[in-house]
Scaffold this motif. Structure first.
Motif, PDB file in Angstrom:
ATOM      1  N   PHE A   8       0.809  -1.218   0.000  1.00 55.67           N
ATOM      2  CA  PHE A   8       0.000   0.000   0.000  1.00 55.67           C
ATOM      3  C   PHE A   8       0.843   1.269   0.000  1.00 55.67           C
ATOM      4  CE2 PHE A   8      -2.786  -3.216   2.057  1.00 55.67           C
ATOM      5  CZ  PHE A   8      -3.644  -3.362   0.983  1.00 55.67           C
ATOM      6  N   GLU A   9       2.058   1.177   0.488  1.00 50.65           N
ATOM      7  CA  GLU A   9       2.940   2.342   0.465  1.00 50.65           C
ATOM      8  C   GLU A   9       3.272   2.726  -0.983  1.00 50.65           C
ATOM      9  OE1 GLU A   9       7.400   3.171   1.895  1.00 50.65           O
ATOM     10  OE2 GLU A   9       6.046   2.480   3.494  1.00 50.65           O
ATOM     11  N   SER A  10       3.634   1.735  -1.793  1.00 51.43           N
ATOM     12  CA  SER A  10       3.914   2.004  -3.207  1.00 51.43           C
ATOM     13  C   SER A  10       2.650   2.430  -3.938  1.00 51.43           C
ATOM     14  CB  SER A  10       4.494   0.762  -3.888  1.00 51.43           C
ATOM     15  OG  SER A  10       5.752   0.456  -3.363  1.00 51.43           O
ATOM     16  N   LEU A  11       1.529   1.821  -3.575  1.00 50.94           N
ATOM     17  CA  LEU A  11       0.255   2.194  -4.187  1.00 50.94           C
ATOM     18  C   LEU A  11      -0.041   3.669  -3.933  1.00 50.94           C
ATOM     19  CD1 LEU A  11      -2.450   1.561  -5.597  1.00 50.94           C
ATOM     20  CD2 LEU A  11      -3.335   0.941  -3.342  1.00 50.94           C
ATOM     21  N   GLU A  12       0.155   4.095  -2.704  1.00 52.22           N
ATOM     22  CA  GLU A  12      -0.113   5.497  -2.373  1.00 52.22           C
ATOM     23  C   GLU A  12       0.750   6.437  -3.213  1.00 52.22           C
ATOM     24  OE1 GLU A  12      -0.495   8.397   1.518  1.00 52.22           O
ATOM     25  OE2 GLU A  12      -0.128   6.264   1.814  1.00 52.22           O
ATOM     26  N   LYS A  13       2.002   6.087  -3.400  1.00 54.14           N
ATOM     27  CA  LYS A  13       2.903   6.914  -4.216  1.00 54.14           C
ATOM     28  C   LYS A  13       2.427   6.965  -5.665  1.00 54.14           C
ATOM     29  CE  LYS A  13       6.925   6.105  -1.324  1.00 54.14           C
ATOM     30  NZ  LYS A  13       8.173   5.376  -1.170  1.00 54.14           N
ATOM     31  N   GLU A  14       2.000   5.816  -6.187  1.00 53.87           N
ATOM     32  CA  GLU A  14       1.509   5.776  -7.567  1.00 53.87           C
ATOM     33  C   GLU A  14       0.206   6.562  -7.717  1.00 53.87           C
ATOM     34  OE1 GLU A  14       2.835   4.458 -10.432  1.00 53.87           O
ATOM     35  OE2 GLU A  14       4.630   4.191  -9.212  1.00 53.87           O
ATOM     36  N   LEU A  15      -0.674   6.447  -6.738  1.00 53.72           N
ATOM     37  CA  LEU A  15      -1.944   7.162  -6.806  1.00 53.72           C
ATOM     38  C   LEU A  15      -1.757   8.670  -6.758  1.00 53.72           C
ATOM     39  CD1 LEU A  15      -4.183   4.915  -4.540  1.00 53.72           C
ATOM     40  CD2 LEU A  15      -4.398   5.234  -7.006  1.00 53.72           C
ATOM     41  N   GLU A  16      -0.736   9.124  -6.062  1.00 54.92           N
ATOM     42  CA  GLU A  16      -0.442  10.567  -5.987  1.00 54.92           C
ATOM     43  C   GLU A  16      -0.183  11.152  -7.384  1.00 54.92           C
ATOM     44  OE1 GLU A  16      -0.477  12.892  -3.689  1.00 54.92           O
ATOM     45  OE2 GLU A  16      -1.037  11.584  -2.035  1.00 54.92           O
ATOM     46  N   LYS A  17       0.268  10.304  -8.302  1.00 55.66           N
ATOM     47  CA  LYS A  17       0.564  10.762  -9.662  1.00 55.66           C
ATOM     48  C   LYS A  17      -0.699  10.941 -10.500  1.00 55.66           C
ATOM     49  CE  LYS A  17       4.912   8.193  -9.602  1.00 55.66           C
ATOM     50  NZ  LYS A  17       5.628   7.045 -10.192  1.00 55.66           N
ATOM     51  N   LEU A  18      -1.816  10.368 -10.044  1.00 52.67           N
ATOM     52  CA  LEU A  18      -3.069  10.419 -10.800  1.00 52.67           C
ATOM     53  C   LEU A  18      -3.923  11.612 -10.383  1.00 52.67           C
ATOM     54  CD1 LEU A  18      -4.139   6.657 -10.590  1.00 52.67           C
ATOM     55  CD2 LEU A  18      -2.913   7.793 -12.450  1.00 52.67           C
ATOM     56  N   SER A  19      -4.784  12.017 -11.272  1.00 54.72           N
ATOM     57  CA  SER A  19      -5.751  13.064 -10.934  1.00 54.72           C
ATOM     58  C   SER A  19      -6.761  12.499  -9.936  1.00 54.72           C
ATOM     59  CB  SER A  19      -6.475  13.532 -12.192  1.00 54.72           C
ATOM     60  OG  SER A  19      -7.381  12.531 -12.627  1.00 54.72           O
ATOM     61  N   PRO A  20      -7.430  13.354  -9.179  1.00 54.66           N
ATOM     62  CA  PRO A  20      -8.445  12.862  -8.230  1.00 54.66           C
ATOM     63  C   PRO A  20      -9.504  11.980  -8.896  1.00 54.66           C
ATOM     64  CG  PRO A  20      -7.928  15.125  -7.729  1.00 54.66           C
ATOM     65  CD  PRO A  20      -7.217  14.796  -9.021  1.00 54.66           C
TER      66      PRO A  20
END
Length: 167
Positions: A8-20
């Motif tokens: 989930f840590e890597s997921l959170e970093k990847e999601l930060e790159k996406l628009s809301p």
């Protein structure tokens, strides 16, 4: 995204790159994939109302298509999806209860993300979806390994390779 199950840590970093909106679409897609678990639970136990969850996800998709956010309506859907009449308690039921709980909770977080799209809210929804996959009733039988003899990290790796988790 090339992520590991439960990372989930890597997921959170990847999601930060996406628009809301893309974050919300990501978790709504996961909810769609696991909604049939709630339907199966409801049928087997003659309990709950899958149409409420369907209505909630339909509202999310409408928002993603540009419908203005009605905070009052979303707040009511949040209450409806997370009520004692929708979220089963594990001690009261047998089959698919953890999967049903996971879907309800994930949809709850997805609706909240429509109001305030914090990455942590999306990660919380995905966490619930991952737990729903882990607790899938037949998953351990499908793994073709003796899960009682696996270390936890090996167990998670085995789940991550399961076709349901991959989908």
């Amino acid at each position: 995204m090339n992520l590991k199950f439960y990372d989930f840590e890597s997921l959170e970093k990847e999601l930060e790159k996406l628009s809301p909106l893309h974050r919300i679409a990501f978790t709504a897609s996961g909810c769609e994939r696991l909604l049939p678990n709630y339907n199966a639970f409801s049928r087997e136990e003659n309990w709950g109302d899958p149409s409420i969850l369907r209505k909630a996800l339909d509202e999310v998709w409408q928002i993603l298509r540009g419908k203005p956010i009605d905070v009052e309506a979303l707040s009511q859907l949040i209450i409806d999806c997370y009520s004692d009449d929708m979220v089963p308690h594990s001690e009261d039921f047998s089959g698919y209860v953890m999967e049903a709980r996971g879907v309800c909770t994930a949809i709850y977080h997805t609706l909240n993300a429509c109001i305030d799209c914090q990455t942590k809210t999306i990660v919380e929804a995905v966490t619930r979806l991952a737990f729903a996959i882990e607790f899938y009733e037949n998953l351990n039988e499908d793994l073709n390994v003796d899960v009682d003899k696996l270390e936890y990290s090996e167990y998670i790796e085995a789940i991550a390779k399961h076709p349901l988790a991959l989908r």
